[in-house]
Design an enzyme around this catalytic site. Structure first.
Site, PDB file in Angstrom:
ATOM      1  N   GLU A 207       4.562   9.248  13.873  1.00 55.27           N
ATOM      2  CA  GLU A 207       4.549   8.456  12.641  1.00 55.27           C
ATOM      3  C   GLU A 207       4.870   9.381  11.467  1.00 55.27           C
ATOM      4  OE1 GLU A 207       1.245   5.663  12.011  1.00 55.27           O
ATOM      5  OE2 GLU A 207       1.226   6.177   9.889  1.00 55.27           O
TER       6      GLU A 207
ATOM      7  N   ASN B 289      -3.622  -1.797   7.513  1.00 54.35           N
ATOM      8  CA  ASN B 289      -4.905  -2.326   7.032  1.00 54.35           C
ATOM      9  C   ASN B 289      -4.678  -3.840   6.995  1.00 54.35           C
ATOM     10  OD1 ASN B 289      -6.027   0.194   6.659  1.00 54.35           O
ATOM     11  ND2 ASN B 289      -5.351   0.343   4.531  1.00 54.35           N
TER      12      ASN B 289
ATOM     13  N   GLU C 156       0.863  -1.185   0.000  1.00 59.43           N
ATOM     14  CA  GLU C 156       0.000   0.000   0.000  1.00 59.43           C
ATOM     15  C   GLU C 156       0.900   1.235   0.000  1.00 59.43           C
ATOM     16  OE1 GLU C 156      -3.507  -0.286   2.186  1.00 59.43           O
ATOM     17  OE2 GLU C 156      -3.944   1.855   2.133  1.00 59.43           O
TER      18      GLU C 156
ATOM     19  N   GLU D 226     -11.017   4.485   8.469  1.00 59.56           N
ATOM     20  CA  GLU D 226     -11.113   4.121   7.055  1.00 59.56           C
ATOM     21  C   GLU D 226     -11.634   2.697   6.870  1.00 59.56           C
ATOM     22  OE1 GLU D 226      -7.112   5.050   5.631  1.00 59.56           O
ATOM     23  OE2 GLU D 226      -7.779   7.095   5.195  1.00 59.56           O
TER      24      GLU D 226
ATOM     25  N   TRP E 244     -12.517  13.462   1.598  1.00 55.42           N
ATOM     26  CA  TRP E 244     -11.556  12.810   0.714  1.00 55.42           C
ATOM     27  C   TRP E 244     -11.355  13.670  -0.539  1.00 55.42           C
ATOM     28  CZ3 TRP E 244     -13.439   6.952   0.893  1.00 55.42           C
ATOM     29  CH2 TRP E 244     -12.903   6.344   2.048  1.00 55.42           C
TER      30      TRP E 244
ATOM     31  N   GLU F  59       3.739   9.039  -0.690  1.00 54.37           N
ATOM     32  CA  GLU F  59       2.352   9.023  -1.165  1.00 54.37           C
ATOM     33  C   GLU F  59       1.881  10.374  -1.687  1.00 54.37           C
ATOM     34  OE1 GLU F  59      -0.429   7.824   1.854  1.00 54.37           O
ATOM     35  OE2 GLU F  59      -2.164   8.153   0.572  1.00 54.37           O
TER      36      GLU F  59
ATOM     37  N   ASP G 284      -2.804  14.260   6.832  1.00 53.75           N
ATOM     38  CA  ASP G 284      -2.326  12.988   6.285  1.00 53.75           C
ATOM     39  C   ASP G 284      -1.066  13.166   5.438  1.00 53.75           C
ATOM     40  OD1 ASP G 284      -2.236  10.352   5.682  1.00 53.75           O
ATOM     41  OD2 ASP G 284      -3.962  10.328   4.346  1.00 53.75           O
TER      42      ASP G 284
ATOM     43  N   HIS H 196      -3.843  18.598   0.340  1.00 53.15           N
ATOM     44  CA  HIS H 196      -4.732  17.529  -0.144  1.00 53.15           C
ATOM     45  C   HIS H 196      -5.474  17.876  -1.439  1.00 53.15           C
ATOM     46  CE1 HIS H 196      -6.599  13.668   0.199  1.00 53.15           C
ATOM     47  NE2 HIS H 196      -6.284  13.522   1.471  1.00 53.15           N
TER      48      HIS H 196
ATOM     49  N   ARG I  27      -2.931   3.485  16.879  1.00 53.49           N
ATOM     50  CA  ARG I  27      -2.848   4.643  15.981  1.00 53.49           C
ATOM     51  C   ARG I  27      -3.975   5.645  16.240  1.00 53.49           C
ATOM     52  NH1 ARG I  27      -3.043   3.914  10.383  1.00 53.49           N
ATOM     53  NH2 ARG I  27      -1.246   5.122   9.772  1.00 53.49           N
TER      54      ARG I  27
HETATM   55  O1  GCW Z   1      -2.468   8.209   4.015  1.00 55.22           O
HETATM   56  C1  GCW Z   1      -3.545   7.352   4.113  1.00 55.22           C
HETATM   57  C2  GCW Z   1      -3.370   6.408   2.987  1.00 55.22           C
HETATM   58  C3  GCW Z   1      -3.918   5.032   3.251  1.00 55.22           C
HETATM   59  C4  GCW Z   1      -3.390   4.557   4.603  1.00 55.22           C
HETATM   60  C5  GCW Z   1      -3.867   5.528   5.663  1.00 55.22           C
HETATM   61  C6  GCW Z   1      -3.355   5.184   7.047  1.00 55.22           C
HETATM   62  C7  GCW Z   1      -2.769   2.373   5.356  1.00 55.22           C
HETATM   63  O2  GCW Z   1      -3.940   6.961   1.843  1.00 55.22           O
HETATM   64  O3  GCW Z   1      -3.486   4.209   2.219  1.00 55.22           O
HETATM   65  O4  GCW Z   1      -3.762   3.247   4.894  1.00 55.22           O
HETATM   66  O5  GCW Z   1      -3.384   6.804   5.374  1.00 55.22           O
HETATM   67  O6  GCW Z   1      -2.378   5.768   7.451  1.00 55.22           O
HETATM   68  O7  GCW Z   1      -3.933   4.349   7.708  1.00 55.22           O
END
Ligand code: GCW
Length: 718
Positions: free
Chosen positions: A401, A224, A181, A305, A557, A407, A379, A535, A338
């Protein structure tokens, strides 16, 4: 003829070894190029002497002999008797010789710290690497090698070093199917289908690389999570990895799927307060420790999520975390819970939700729980202010973290050195206990004297030959480890060392490359999300610009939710008049950000909706400044290209060409970002891109029509 064939054959064998394909990372150990230094080092190091034979000590011996043999271009071996100019390694427990030195500095060291100094022992000149544990000796050995690799002095040192943060962990978002991922460097390096029988040599090199920068833990599966990882079949595979990593001081952790008792245990519920659920986890954890006696614990993504969690049963995050913590406590395992949670059912600004969710539970977590908080409240954006939770949970250990995989930072094509991003957050002042309560002091535990402290980096590693895809992406893995060891180290120093070890000590190359790296993060911010924008990347895959997107299922989103452009202006009002996200920060922090006049411009549109014609400090209006930033960003990529061209011949062809091509791709993307964003925003500002700038050669509709199919790392089974 025979001779010719023979030499050709030799050449064929020699070539793959000589190829600079990036596999060796910063552990290249090639012969010291400076002849004076080479002969000095040759006279200072002739052998390694060690008493004791643990796996970790043997790894240290192997690294020192392998490394110095390469660097000094002569065979360095472990000797059974002390000889002149030896590197002497050990702990007072493993080595009577070290014990006899009665080193008072060992008392200052933590269990993983080390000291390096020179001393004459029995008339022999020695470089001593001593520590309280074998892991400390291993870290010290890498440190000495790194001094030689970066051509610094290695004798008469007085090094005393201990990590400031206890848990220094990589998080792999690797699926059991081997997709990763948000991974842009190929498939997962874990060959689950071949484990536990086949141990890929890469696992050892992975462990070496981590140990060389002090990383002492790894979570091998995606947050995930697939519950399958907790079956006996998979746990035996995990145990096989743990066996390799243990030799390098690295503990293994797993992402636990909260609903595993239902999926694997056939229970009807995963309610954390249900006795059968508690019992199931307790038994599962006990079982894990039979295979992996030094198992580190779990990381959990719950109620985020779509992942299951305690809230499915009207229980709290504290209930969930504490139940797992109870199961792990007898084995000294920990839970990294988390805080990346948000819900679209509550119409609250997404950046506020984690704080709202966790603040009420401060002090209610068991002592082996640590909350894992992303660097910013949204994020992993190119720039975010620090997460308000760092200043809000005095009674709870909180770990950081970071995301090393890029990404939201251009993914596989972008040269971006992330140490400046990390430093910006680590150095930020939360004012939690008055001025100077930096984020670093919160996560290293010193602000509240917590015993548990930690930091996690979402790994950017895959099975690409060079591990991280982009040759410069390796620097982010490296920098993360170095900052985890000591968050006070400068981004400049880390880049300097990394360049020397990864490429060359040639001063012209080091200076030019370092300059490029240090500026690279701001460059990305400038052409993607300047002035606090965030974003506005492509839907779902997050590659390329898509500020117009509004089609995803949930408001938060979608880019339009974040930039809020209209004819009046642009930006997300997070002051009292808006979402009031600012209320989650200390008054001193709030004061700086709440007034657009004092808010640093890099966060302006994060906290404020600003009129297009508002003059900024440069004297330009907001619209003009936005244009200047986007255009400046593209120009900066072009200068990176020019600078890189000037370095041709100073590095190997292979990596030179690789970076050359990627910079060309990055330039195209930067232009795409600039043109797409500015043309789109100009539909609100009603002002053109000022004449004098090179005008977009494509229309907004062209950019809107671009579809990125099959972007890597997005979705796929886990
Ligand atoms: O940044 C987002 C990502 C997801 C990710 C999530 C997270 C693992 O788009 O892909 O899932 O964060 O940190 O849980």
């Amino acid at each position: 003829m025979k001779k010719l064939l023979y030499s050709l054959l030799l050449l064929c064998y020699a070539l793959p070894v000589l190829a600079e394909d990036g596999y060796r990372l910063w552990l290249r150990y090639d012969k010291i190029s400076n002849p004076t230094l080479l002969s000095a080092y040759q006279s200072q190091v002739t052998a390694v002497y060690a008493e004791g034979n643990s796996d970790i000590l043997n790894a240290a011996k192997e690294e020192l002999t392998h490394g110095f043999s390469g660097l000094l271009d002569r065979k360095i071996t472990v000797t059974s008797a002390l000889t002149d100019n030896s590197i002497v390694i050990g702990t007072p427990q493993s080595s009577p010789l070290i014990a006899s030195l009665q080193l008072s500095q060992l008392e200052q060291l933590s269990s993983e710290g080390f000291t390096i100094f020179s001393r004459k022992i029995k008339e022999k000149n020695c470089i001593i690497i001593a520590a309280n544990t074998d892991a400390g000796v291993l870290y010290g050995s890498f440190h000495l090698l790194q001094l030689a690799q970066t051509q610094q002095k290695i004798i008469n040192l007085a090094v005393i070093s201990s990590p400031r943060i206890q848990l220094r962990i990589l998080n792999h978002w690797d699926n059991l199917t081997r997709t990763v991922e948000r991974g842009y460097a190929g498939f997962s390096i874990w060959k689950w289908h071949l484990l536990p029988g086949y141990i890929d040599p890469r696992y050892k090199d992975y462990a070496r690389a981590n140990a060389s920068i002090g990383i002492n833990g790894t979570v091998v599966n995606n947050v995930n999570a697939n519950a399958q990882i907790l079956t006996k079949e998979y746990l035996l595979k995990v145990a096989a990895l743990a066996k390799v990593f243990r030799i390098y001081g690295i503990k293994i952790y797993l992402s636990a799927r909260f609903s595993a008792p239902i999926e694997l245990g056939k229970l009807k519920t995963a309610d954390p307060l249900h006795p059968e659920v508690k019992e199931w986890w307790k038994k599962k954890v006990d079982e894990i420790y039979t295979y992996i006696p030094d198992f580190g614990g779990f990381v959990v993504k719950a109620n985020s999520e779509g992942q299951p969690g305690p809230q499915n049963y009207q229980r709290t995050h504290a209930d969930g975390a504490n139940m797992l913590a109870d199961a792990l406590a007898p084995h000294k395992g920990i839970v990294m819970w988390r805080a990346f949670v948000y819900s679209n059912e509550t119409p609250v600004d997404r950046t506020k939700q984690a704080y709202n969710e966790f603040k009420p539970f401060d002090g209610q977590f068991k002592s082996n729980v640590i909350l894992q908080v992303k660097n910013g409240p949204l994020d992993f954006q190119p720039r975010e202010p620090f997460h308000p939770l760092f200043g809000a949970l005095p009674k709870t250990p909180v770990m950081m973290e970071f995301q090393l995989t890029q990404e939201y930072l251009g993914q596989g094509t972008t040269l971006v050195y992330q140490a400046p991003l990390m430093k910006e957050v680590l150095d930020a002042d939360t004012y939690r206990n008055g001025k100077g309560t930096t984020v670093a002091s919160v996560i290293d535990g010193s602000a509240e004297k917590h015993t548990l402290s930690g930091i996690a980096g979402v790994a950017n590693i895959g099975d690409d030959r060079n591990w991280c895809g982009h040759p410069f992406a390796q620097s982010n893995w490296y920098a993360y480890g170095k900052l985890a060891w000591d968050p006070l180290t400068s981004a400049d120093k880390i880049a300097d060392d990394w360049i020397r070890m990864t490429f060359t000590n040639d001063p012209a190359f080091v200076t030019a490359t370092k300059k490029m790296m240090l500026a690279s993060r701001e460059t990305v911010v400038n052409y993607m999300t300047p002035l606090g924008l965030h974003h506005i990347m492509g839907d779902g895959h997050h590659y390329g610009p898509s500020p117009w997107s509004d089609r995803l299922g949930r408001a938060d989103w979608n880019p339009v939710y974040y930039h809020r452009a209209d004819t009046a202006g642009i930006g997300f009002d997070r002051t009292e008049k808006g979402s009031n996200a600012l209320e989650q920060y200390a008054p001193e922090v709030r004061k700086i950000y709440q007034d657009p006049a004092t808010c640093p411009e890099e966060y302006l549109l994060w906290f404020h909706h600003i009129s297009w014609k508002q003059p900024l400090t440069s004297g330009k209006t907001l619209w003009e400044e936005l244009c200047a930033k986007y255009y400046g960003g593209v120009e900066e990529v072009r200068s990176m290209q020019k600078n890189w061209e000037l370095l041709k011949g100073k590095v190997d062809e292979e990596r030179f060409a690789h970076v050359h091509m990627l910079l060309a791709a990055q330039e195209k993307e930067a232009v795409w970002w600039r043109n797409a964003c500015l043309q789109y925003f100009s539909t609100f500002s009603k002002m053109p891109i000022p004449a004098g700038y090179e005008q977009p050669d494509q229309t907004l509709d062209h950019y809107k029509a671009i579809r990125v199919l099959n972007a890597p790392g997005n979705g796929g089974g886990n």
